[in-house]
Scaffold this active site. Structure first.
Site, PDB file in Angstrom:
ATOM      1  N   HIS A  83       0.811  -1.228   0.000  1.00 26.32           N
ATOM      2  CA  HIS A  83       0.000   0.000   0.000  1.00 26.32           C
ATOM      3  C   HIS A  83       0.845   1.279   0.000  1.00 26.32           C
ATOM      4  O   HIS A  83       0.819   2.068   0.922  1.00 26.32           O
ATOM      5  CB  HIS A  83      -0.969   0.003   1.186  1.00 26.32           C
ATOM      6  CG  HIS A  83      -1.939  -1.135   1.173  1.00 26.32           C
ATOM      7  ND1 HIS A  83      -2.972  -1.220   2.064  1.00 26.32           N
ATOM      8  CD2 HIS A  83      -2.044  -2.230   0.374  1.00 26.32           C
ATOM      9  CE1 HIS A  83      -3.665  -2.324   1.827  1.00 26.32           C
ATOM     10  NE2 HIS A  83      -3.103  -2.947   0.786  1.00 26.32           N
ATOM     11  N   TYR A 110     -13.127  10.261   3.077  1.00 27.22           N
ATOM     12  CA  TYR A 110     -13.719   9.168   2.308  1.00 27.22           C
ATOM     13  C   TYR A 110     -13.914   7.889   3.129  1.00 27.22           C
ATOM     14  O   TYR A 110     -14.272   6.853   2.584  1.00 27.22           O
ATOM     15  CB  TYR A 110     -12.888   8.936   1.030  1.00 27.22           C
ATOM     16  CG  TYR A 110     -13.175  10.044   0.042  1.00 27.22           C
ATOM     17  CD1 TYR A 110     -14.096   9.873  -0.970  1.00 27.22           C
ATOM     18  CD2 TYR A 110     -12.605  11.301   0.208  1.00 27.22           C
ATOM     19  CE1 TYR A 110     -14.419  10.907  -1.821  1.00 27.22           C
ATOM     20  CE2 TYR A 110     -12.928  12.348  -0.642  1.00 27.22           C
ATOM     21  CZ  TYR A 110     -13.841  12.142  -1.652  1.00 27.22           C
ATOM     22  OH  TYR A 110     -14.181  13.181  -2.486  1.00 27.22           O
ATOM     23  N   TYR A 157      -9.618  -9.846   5.037  1.00 31.74           N
ATOM     24  CA  TYR A 157      -9.156 -10.994   4.253  1.00 31.74           C
ATOM     25  C   TYR A 157      -9.302 -12.294   5.032  1.00 31.74           C
ATOM     26  O   TYR A 157      -9.474 -13.366   4.442  1.00 31.74           O
ATOM     27  CB  TYR A 157      -7.690 -10.798   3.857  1.00 31.74           C
ATOM     28  CG  TYR A 157      -7.501  -9.787   2.753  1.00 31.74           C
ATOM     29  CD1 TYR A 157      -8.064  -9.983   1.492  1.00 31.74           C
ATOM     30  CD2 TYR A 157      -6.762  -8.633   2.968  1.00 31.74           C
ATOM     31  CE1 TYR A 157      -7.889  -9.057   0.478  1.00 31.74           C
ATOM     32  CE2 TYR A 157      -6.578  -7.699   1.961  1.00 31.74           C
ATOM     33  CZ  TYR A 157      -7.141  -7.914   0.717  1.00 31.74           C
ATOM     34  OH  TYR A 157      -6.969  -6.995  -0.275  1.00 31.74           O
TER      35      TYR A 157
END
Length: 401
Positions: free
Chosen positions: A169, A282, A293
């Site tokens: 990331h 956001y 996951y």
């Protein structure tokens, strides 16, 4: 497949921040959702829909991004730390000299390449890349001058405020705004169990003192514009343009409507298309359609006042990377639409927009390989990079000329 569409009202997106009002930042009323029709191409080549795929270059090693110089020369970044040149459709064998040393592990490496809007005058090329070690690394932005063969006078103009561990990331796309400032997407740092400051690192996306999980806005020399939306907030990093992001790998600008778009990787679904509005939150990871996951909820909240809802949520994930806004003339029916690459879906999604920026539907253009980047070229055609050890540059062309 189901595609959740959120219709978000338009907002002031001018780039003189003082002229914009953020009074509604904490008011985000519930909005209706609908399914976006998905049209699948009749053939892999798409010829039944009036376009064909033409291979241009092969033999690229994990290409990540592309940019054009004014003379039509193309620069392509390779994740391993090479910057390649394509002239007249031919890949030159020798990489460009002067690229900085990059960390290459997991998702880390050389990422975006971008050209200054005034390149013809200043010869500036910008790179985003991961720097450091497996245990201490961060995203950097560097600027150099390009003399046609090598990068000269390279200097780091920005680096993420905190070092992190692991190879996940980093972001990181660059787009230019009309005032010659740049937006740079920075990832949240990684998945559990990676931690920072005693908590899961992904929570840094809500930390206004951190660059992680943000879009930042910089001047072309790396300094921070005085009119950034959080510039007067003593508790925030003044480079921040938006926050609450997981891992943006697609940014695009609509010059007509002056809209900024992004595509963002979710976790086990929950990939997003967002309309980017300066100063807004956001949601990640407090508000999300993603799942862990390992199973279970990241958050039970899908929408919340003060957080911006996505325009599209993709579940199952397409793993979006690369985003282009099309305003060329070679595909008249596509003018005003977005094109998002998909790593997992191995396709390009044409996202049909109306004039207000609402999504009307999607078309799936099968590529058959992981799509890392998609761009509109100066010739008005669409170019695609595939993410492979034998990566390809593919051009979408209208059939019949």
């Amino acid at each position: 497949m189901k595609y959740l569409i959120r219709k978000v009202g338009t907002t002031c997106l001018g780039f003189t921040i003082a002229a914009c009002s953020f009074a509604s930042a904490n008011k985000n009323p519930p909005v209706p959702s609908a399914e976006a029709p998905l049209v699948r191409a009749a053939t892999a080549s798409g010829e039944a829909q009036g376009f064909r795929q033409t291979p241009i270059v092969k033999g690229l090693e994990r290409p990540w991004s592309m940019a054009w110089l004014p003379d039509g020369t193309m620069l392509i970044s390779e994740k391993a730390g090479r910057l390649r040149v394509v002239r007249n459709g031919v890949l030159e064998p020798t990489p460009i000299a002067g690229v900085p040393e990059v960390l290459t592990t997991g998702q880390a490496g050389l990422m975006d390449v971008s050209i200054h809007p005034q390149f013809a005058k200043n010869r500036f090329v910008y790179l985003t890349y991961s720097h450091g070690t497996q245990n201490a690394n961060r995203t950097r932005v560097a600027r150099a001058t390009f003399d046609g063969k090598a990068l000269r006078n390279l200097r780091v103009i920005f680096e993420v405020s905190q070092v992190k561990s692991g190879g996940q990331h980093f972001g990181s796309r660059i787009i230019w705004l009309p005032d010659n400032t740049m937006l740079v997407a920075i990832g949240d740092g990684g998945n559990p169990p990676i931690q920072l400051e005693g908590n899961l690192i992904r929570r840094q996306a809500q930390n206004l003192r951190s660059h992680l999980g943000k879009i930042i806005r910089l001047n072309d020399d790396g300094s921070i514009p005085r009119d950034n939306p959080l510039a007067t907030n003593k508790n925030a990093n003044s480079a921040i343009w938006t926050y609450g992001h997981r891992n943006i790998q697609g940014l695009a600008f609509d010059p007509g409507a002056r809209r900024i778009w992004s595509t963002e990787h979710g976790s086990r679904g929950g990939d997003e298309l967002n309309l980017i509005q300066a100063g807004k939150n956001y949601g990640w990871p407090l508000v999300t359609h993603s799942k862990e996951y390992t199973g279970g909820e990241i958050s039970k909240t899908r929408s919340q006042p003060g957080k911006i809802d996505p325009k599209v949520v993709w579940t199952p994930a397409i793993a979006p990377s690369g985003l282009a806004f099309y305003n060329g003339d070679r595909f008249p029916a596509w003018k005003g639409d977005l094109f998002a690459g998909g790593l997992v879906s191995q396709d390009v999604r044409r996202i049909d927009l109306d004039e207000a920026g609402n999504v009307r539907g999607q078309q799936e253009i099968q590529i058959g390989q992981r799509v890392r980047d998609v761009r509109q070229g100066p010739d008005g055609l669409l170019y695609i990079l595939t993410d492979d050890s034998d990566g390809r540059l593919i051009r979408l062309e209208p059939t019949g000329g």
